[in-house]
Design a protein around this motif. Structure first.
Motif, short mmCIF file in Angstrom:
data_model
loop_
_atom_site.label_atom_id
_atom_site.label_comp_id
_atom_site.label_asym_id
_atom_site.label_seq_id
_atom_site.Cartn_x
_atom_site.Cartn_y
_atom_site.Cartn_z
N ALA A 1 -0.85 10.57 -7.95
CA ALA A 1 -1.56 9.29 -7.90
C ALA A 1 -3.07 9.48 -7.95
CB ALA A 1 -1.16 8.52 -6.64
N THR A 2 -3.57 10.53 -7.31
CA THR A 2 -5.03 10.73 -7.28
C THR A 2 -5.52 11.72 -8.34
OG1 THR A 2 -4.83 12.51 -5.64
CG2 THR A 2 -5.13 10.27 -4.79
N ALA A 3 -4.62 12.23 -9.16
CA ALA A 3 -5.02 13.26 -10.14
C ALA A 3 -5.82 14.35 -9.45
CB ALA A 3 -5.82 12.66 -11.29
N ALA A 4 -5.25 14.87 -8.37
CA ALA A 4 -5.97 15.87 -7.57
C ALA A 4 -6.29 17.12 -8.39
CB ALA A 4 -5.13 16.24 -6.35
N GLY A 5 -7.41 17.71 -8.07
CA GLY A 5 -7.86 18.88 -8.81
C GLY A 5 -7.57 20.16 -8.05
N GLY A 6 -8.44 20.50 -7.13
CA GLY A 6 -8.22 21.68 -6.32
C GLY A 6 -8.76 22.95 -6.96
N CYS B 1 -0.48 16.87 2.07
CA CYS B 1 -0.48 15.98 0.91
C CYS B 1 0.81 16.14 0.12
CB CYS B 1 -1.71 16.19 0.02
SG CYS B 1 -1.70 17.72 -0.91
N THR B 2 1.16 15.12 -0.63
CA THR B 2 2.48 15.05 -1.28
C THR B 2 2.37 15.12 -2.80
OG1 THR B 2 2.34 12.65 -1.44
CG2 THR B 2 3.31 13.56 0.59
N VAL B 3 3.50 15.39 -3.41
CA VAL B 3 3.56 15.43 -4.87
C VAL B 3 3.14 14.07 -5.44
CG1 VAL B 3 5.13 15.58 -6.84
CG2 VAL B 3 5.27 17.27 -5.00
N VAL C 1 4.46 2.74 -8.17
CA VAL C 1 4.73 3.72 -7.11
C VAL C 1 5.53 4.86 -7.72
CG1 VAL C 1 5.90 4.11 -4.91
CG2 VAL C 1 4.73 1.93 -5.34
N VAL C 2 5.01 6.06 -7.59
CA VAL C 2 5.71 7.24 -8.07
C VAL C 2 6.82 7.58 -7.08
CG1 VAL C 2 5.49 9.70 -8.62
CG2 VAL C 2 3.61 8.13 -9.17
N THR C 3 8.05 7.65 -7.55
CA THR C 3 9.14 8.03 -6.65
C THR C 3 9.61 9.46 -6.90
OG1 THR C 3 10.62 6.84 -8.16
CG2 THR C 3 10.01 5.73 -6.12
N ALA D 1 -15.43 12.80 -8.99
CA ALA D 1 -14.78 13.85 -9.77
C ALA D 1 -13.29 13.83 -9.50
CB ALA D 1 -15.38 15.21 -9.43
N GLU D 2 -12.87 14.36 -8.35
CA GLU D 2 -11.42 14.46 -8.12
C GLU D 2 -10.89 13.55 -7.03
OE1 GLU D 2 -10.80 18.64 -7.28
OE2 GLU D 2 -11.63 18.47 -5.28
N HIS D 3 -11.72 13.00 -6.19
CA HIS D 3 -11.18 12.24 -5.06
C HIS D 3 -10.75 10.82 -5.41
CE1 HIS D 3 -13.36 15.12 -2.06
NE2 HIS D 3 -12.31 15.65 -2.61
N SER E 1 -3.90 6.79 -11.29
CA SER E 1 -4.11 5.35 -11.09
C SER E 1 -4.10 4.98 -9.60
CB SER E 1 -3.06 4.54 -11.86
OG SER E 1 -1.77 4.77 -11.33
N GLU E 2 -4.00 5.98 -8.75
CA GLU E 2 -4.17 5.81 -7.30
C GLU E 2 -3.22 4.77 -6.70
OE1 GLU E 2 -8.30 5.80 -5.90
OE2 GLU E 2 -8.96 6.52 -7.86
N GLY E 3 -2.05 4.65 -7.28
CA GLY E 3 -1.05 3.74 -6.71
C GLY E 3 -1.19 2.30 -7.14
N THR E 4 -2.18 1.98 -7.96
CA THR E 4 -2.41 0.57 -8.30
C THR E 4 -1.59 0.08 -9.49
OG1 THR E 4 -4.26 1.07 -9.77
CG2 THR E 4 -4.80 0.70 -7.45
N VAL F 1 0.85 -1.19 0.00
CA VAL F 1 0.00 0.00 0.00
C VAL F 1 0.89 1.24 0.00
CG1 VAL F 1 -1.75 1.28 1.30
CG2 VAL F 1 -1.76 -1.23 1.33
N PRO F 2 1.03 1.92 -1.14
CA PRO F 2 1.82 3.15 -1.15
C PRO F 2 1.06 4.26 -0.42
CG PRO F 2 1.36 2.36 -3.39
CD PRO F 2 0.47 1.62 -2.47
N GLN F 3 1.80 5.12 0.22
CA GLN F 3 1.15 6.23 0.92
C GLN F 3 2.01 7.48 0.85
OE1 GLN F 3 0.70 6.89 5.49
NE2 GLN F 3 -1.12 5.76 4.89
N GLY F 4 1.34 8.61 0.68
CA GLY F 4 2.02 9.90 0.69
C GLY F 4 1.70 10.61 1.99
N GLY F 5 0.85 11.62 1.92
CA GLY F 5 0.51 12.39 3.11
C GLY F 5 -0.68 11.85 3.87
N ASN F 6 -1.25 10.78 3.35
CA ASN F 6 -2.44 10.17 3.97
C ASN F 6 -3.59 11.15 4.16
OD1 ASN F 6 -4.02 8.14 5.01
ND2 ASN F 6 -3.06 8.15 7.05
N THR F 7 -3.81 11.99 3.17
CA THR F 7 -4.96 12.90 3.22
C THR F 7 -6.05 12.49 2.24
OG1 THR F 7 -4.20 14.40 1.47
CG2 THR F 7 -3.38 14.82 3.72
N GLY F 8 -5.87 11.38 1.57
CA GLY F 8 -6.86 10.91 0.60
C GLY F 8 -8.21 10.71 1.27
N LEU F 9 -9.25 10.91 0.50
CA LEU F 9 -10.60 10.89 1.09
C LEU F 9 -11.41 9.66 0.68
CD1 LEU F 9 -11.49 14.70 0.69
CD2 LEU F 9 -10.73 13.50 2.76
#
Ligand SMILES: Cc1cc2nc3c(=O)[nH]c(=O)nc-3n(C[C@H](O)[C@H](O)[C@H](O)COP(=O)(O)OP(=O)(O)OC[C@H]3O[C@@H](n4cnc5c(N)ncnc54)[C@H](O)[C@@H]3O)c2cc1C
Ligand SMILES: Cc1cc2nc3c(=O)[nH]c(=O)nc-3n(C[C@H](O)[C@H](O)[C@H](O)COP(=O)(O)OP(=O)(O)OC[C@H]3O[C@@H](n4cnc5c(N)ncnc54)[C@H](O)[C@@H]3O)c2cc1C
Lengths: 517, 517
Positions: free
Chosen positions: A124-129, A117-119, A183-185, A469-471, A177-180, A43-51
């Motif tokens: 990985a989540t294609a975050a919008g904002g 949250c991390t780069v 793993v983005v390094t 949408a973005e989550h 692709s949400e880490g699946t 399970v890859p993890q960045g900032g663990n702010t995913g919803l």
């Protein structure tokens, strides 16, 4: 191991088999190769702010959590190209600050979770904002990626060249692709010049159609045009929550059914102001908006943003929230034909009416009554179960939240712990129904909203909308993400997953449901 | 069948087994399914303007050409979202005109081939063009794709929602895959508001470093900032070719080693002019530019663009061109340390010096002499073999062309047909070497430049550059595309190809060389 193993919303997670915190790409590769060999999921993890519960273990003691939080270095910055190459664990806000202070540039993405949250996570989540309306999705900015595949293979696509048509654009497949799939390094991103000037406006609307017409003009070639950098909306319930639970100040004189926040940003304060004034005056002159304010100072702009950005956190303080994040054509977002109204109707149908009884804040004066009375632990009015809508209106992205209160607005005291019963406020008229427990109310609110809202979105908007949408999908949307996949898409996704991770090492059962489900 | 079977440059192509011109996605699917079943390779084609020989048959009588030229319909336009859904065969320019006249919007891509190239073609090749500096690569605009896989499976990812995180972003993998992973039948694109105003400037520079500093400032937050919509350059040889063979007028008073074209576009003419004047004055004041002109009318702007856009066509009129399209950090693009100088040095080393002897246009007064004497069929000076550089400097994208003349500038008469010998101009000093035939000269120019230039780019710039920037790999860059692939990338590409087209039905041997090659 605790903080790595529970998600931000506190809904998913369990003990990991181990937490790996590599410092180099080679170490990431070694962890993956070992897990791949031994059949242990990662399970890859960045900032663990995913919803959506995608970044925490879900099979107790059986999955290795791979945190990128030690890989935070900036590898390079190319001034001419405006391309930053940075490791995946770098925190968005820190990177943004560095770019602004050292290079006069900024990150093209900004969101409420930026402090954690991390780069790698946003890729990985294609975050919008809030700035997607200006700088587009992360696809617009992504130039290159270094990734480690499920079997430990390192793939180096970390070019800083803005154009590199030498074969498949695989970094753009990893994006979202949400880490699946890998793993983005590290990633190379095109980063825009930081705007020198910024003007924010807030407009109040009596009806959705007015807001929609203003948004359309603001985003057009005679509106804010090239300077637009945000177009956000909040309904009255969202404003109420941000003010009451989040301690934000409402910059407008009174509460309106819909509040629109527009931002213009660019090289010249005078020009941004000129365009914003034109849009705001136009909206008032056309009778679309009832009231409006254009920021004259940084402090005012910050207050306007505070209201919008404070909603997510205020909702968390208020209690439990069923978080829905959907794309819709504007006419189906809010207003009488919109998703928020549909959700409210559904709650009215499904829940004990007493839980939703009109409260003292006089919802009935608004086009869409939304804030309703409820119970506090000592009988204080806490506004009951409510549905509120806010989000990135310029991108057709609605955040629809169904909130169940668990704290008193006045002093933050809990209104009812798990299993407690809530006390009816003195003003409440319906005395018949027994007070619900918080857990009961939360479960009922969830059951009423899901899958109702996603099904409504799929049925009413089809491929003009999206149930996410973005989550992303993660765990929490597994059951209904398929509603917004076109024919043939899921099969294609499975082919891609099988090609890149045939042993299902990365995040099994996330994004694509396990077969047979 | 003829026009479908030879590529734009006249370098690749042969008879197809058949030309299929389907009108519907179902028909595309039927063609692919039949070919897949019978083991016949398929070559998708749009406008056939590709420059790497990727869209024509190369195995005589053995491949089916699948033209999308009958699928040109607009499926929908979403005003609120600004998203256009259009079939793959629609011609870029027609779509752009429709968007401008009906919706006040425009296509985010503009390139010299717009009158013929198609939506499907620009997506397949990830085309860049002159506005990528403003609107980014096509990844920025792509919202959805409908594609047919090699086995005939139709995949519908044609959502008009700007955000749809419900699984893998596979349309972004199709983007840039040059037809080898699937046939695009329709696409949904985010299209920006058409700028109301536009200002173009042309600046002349004595040295590359000055140009580079001006470009950096123009693209920064205090330069053109949000209004920048093009940053192109031409060296003196390119200007000379555009003027002499393309009949363009040079808007500057005399010839400079480097000419920079900048464009600002936005909602306000006054603001675009203000910013452009500031950048132009700044470049002159800093001693970076020697001269400059800011367009005061549409006619002037058009003349400036004419010079830049006329180069490709003028090169075709002049004769044969070895076309190289590379990405480089600005300091390695032109100037003493740049790729163009390296190419010229190489030509000087490899070719008979008489072919490159200095001509009457006085190249020696320029930092980089480039236009040189040569032979015409009647002894007229036609400028010999020359290397010229131009391109999308704002994106780090250089078009390096080695041109071998086959026509007289004065009247367009051929200077030497295949096998003819060229006559030495009277002024020529070196009388020793026998005059070359055109075919001989062209072959020698090609051998001198390829693989020399790609190898130089890979060696000098590594992953900060690319041996192919925007044109892709197709057939012509198969031999050296790998120089700009990072470790692991080619293997990953082969895994993706195998997942989507296991029988190698689509364009076998293009983009990825056949195994064992
Ligand atoms: C207050 C708040 C506001 C938010 N606002 C927005 C918003 O406006 N727009 C929006 O799009 N989202 C928003 N989000 C959610 C958003 O998805 C996350 O904030 C962010 O993108 C996740 O980054 P992260 O580093 O925390 O990733 P995590 O939460 O750690 O992980 C998220 C997913 O990505 C995967 N992942 C993480 N890092 C990597 C990596 N290096 N390689 C491969 N996979 C990886 C994980 O496995 C998981 O599936 C918000 C969240 C919060 C809490
Ligand atoms: C004068 C001129 C100027 C140019 N300027 C630029 C420029 O500035 N920037 C730039 O990037 N390029 C430029 N190009 C090249 C550019 O690649 C093409 O113009 C364009 O992108 C190709 O579109 P097309 O429809 O002609 O595709 P084609 O030439 O028909 O095909 C190109 C490739 O795409 C594939 N393909 C085509 N359609 C489809 C489809 N529907 N589905 C799947 N695969 C498909 C083909 O198999 C082939 O491999 C220029 C070309 C010319 C002649």
């Amino acid at each position: 191991m605790g903080p790595y193993c529970t998600d931000w919303l506190g809904e998913y997670g369990c003990m990991a088999l181990a937490v790996a915190r590599p410092q180099t790409t080679q170490q990431v590769s070694a962890v993956l190769a070992a897990c791949h060999r031994t059949g242990v999921p990662v399970v890859p993890q960045g900032g663990n702010t995913g919803l959506v519960g995608g970044g925490v273990p879900v099979a107790a003691g059986a999955e290795v959590l791979l945190s990128l939080d030690r890989m935070t270095g900036v590898r390079s910055f190319d001034e001419d190209a405006g391309v930053l190459t940075v490791e995946a664990g770098a925190v968005l806000q820190r990177v943004d600050e560095m770019l602004r202070s050292d290079h006069g540039r900024c990150m093209p993405v900004d969101l409420g979770a930026k402090g954690s949250c991390t780069v790698g996570g946003i890729i990985a989540t294609a975050a919008g904002g809030v700035h997607a309306v200006r700088w587009g999705s992360l696809h617009s900015s992504l130039v290159g990626v270094e990734a480690v595949l499920a079997d430990g293979t390192v793939v180096d696509g970390l070019s800083s060249a803005r154009k590199r048509n030498v074969g498949y654009h695989w970094p753009h497949l990893i994006l979202g692709s949400e880490g699946t799939l890998g793993v983005v390094t590290a990633a190379a991103l095109r980063v825009p010049p930081a705007p020198e000037a910024r003007v924010v406006a807030m407009l109040g609307f009596a009806d959705w159609d007015g807001l929609r017409r203003t948004v359309r003009r603001a985003l057009g070639s005679r509106g804010l045009a090239e300077t637009v950098s945000a177009a956000e909306y909040l309904d009255a319930a969202s404003v109420d929550v941000a003010v009451t639970w989040g301690g934000q100040r409402d910059p407008l004189d009174e509460r309106y059914p819909y509040t629109l926040l527009l931002e213009a940003a660019g090289a010249s304060q005078a020009y941004c102001s000129e365009r914003m004034e034109e849009v705001a005056q136009g909206a008032l002159a056309a009778g679309e908006a009832i009231t409006g304010a254009v920021s004259a100072s940084t402090a005012q702009a910050r207050q306007m943003w505070g209201l919008r950005e404070g909603v997510t956190e205020a909702l968390s303080k208020r209690g439990r929230a069923v978080k829905l994040d959907v794309s819709l054509p504007l006419e189906r977002m809010a207003g009488p034909q919109g998703a928020v109204a549909a959700a409210r109707g559904r709650l009215r149908d499904q829940l004990d009416p007493a839980w939703l009884s009109p409260g003292p804040r006089g919802a009935s004066t608004l086009e869409e009554g939304c804030v309703a009375g409820g119970w506090g632990c000592d009988g204080t009015d806490v506004g009951g179960v409510l549905a509120c809508g806010y989000g990135h209106v310029g991108d057709g992205n609605l955040h629809l939240n169904v909130s169940v209160p668990s704290a008193c607005a006045a002093d933050g005291r809990p209104v009812g712990a798990e299993g407690d019963t809530l006390r009816r406020p003195p003003a409440s008229s319906s005395a018949a129904a027994p007070p619900p427990s918080l857990a009961e109310a939360a479960a009922a609110a969830r059951d009423a909203s899901v899958p109702f809202v996603p099904e409504w979105v799929a049925k009413e908007a089809g491929m003009r909308g999206s149930v996410s949408a973005e989550h992303g999908v993660g765990m929490s949307k597994l059951g209904y993400a398929g509603l917004s996949r076109g024919s043939g898409e899921e099969a294609l996704m499975r082919r891609l997953k099988a090609a890149l991770d045939p042993t299902n090492t990365l995040l099994p059962g996330r994004v694509l449901a396990a077969r047979g489900r």
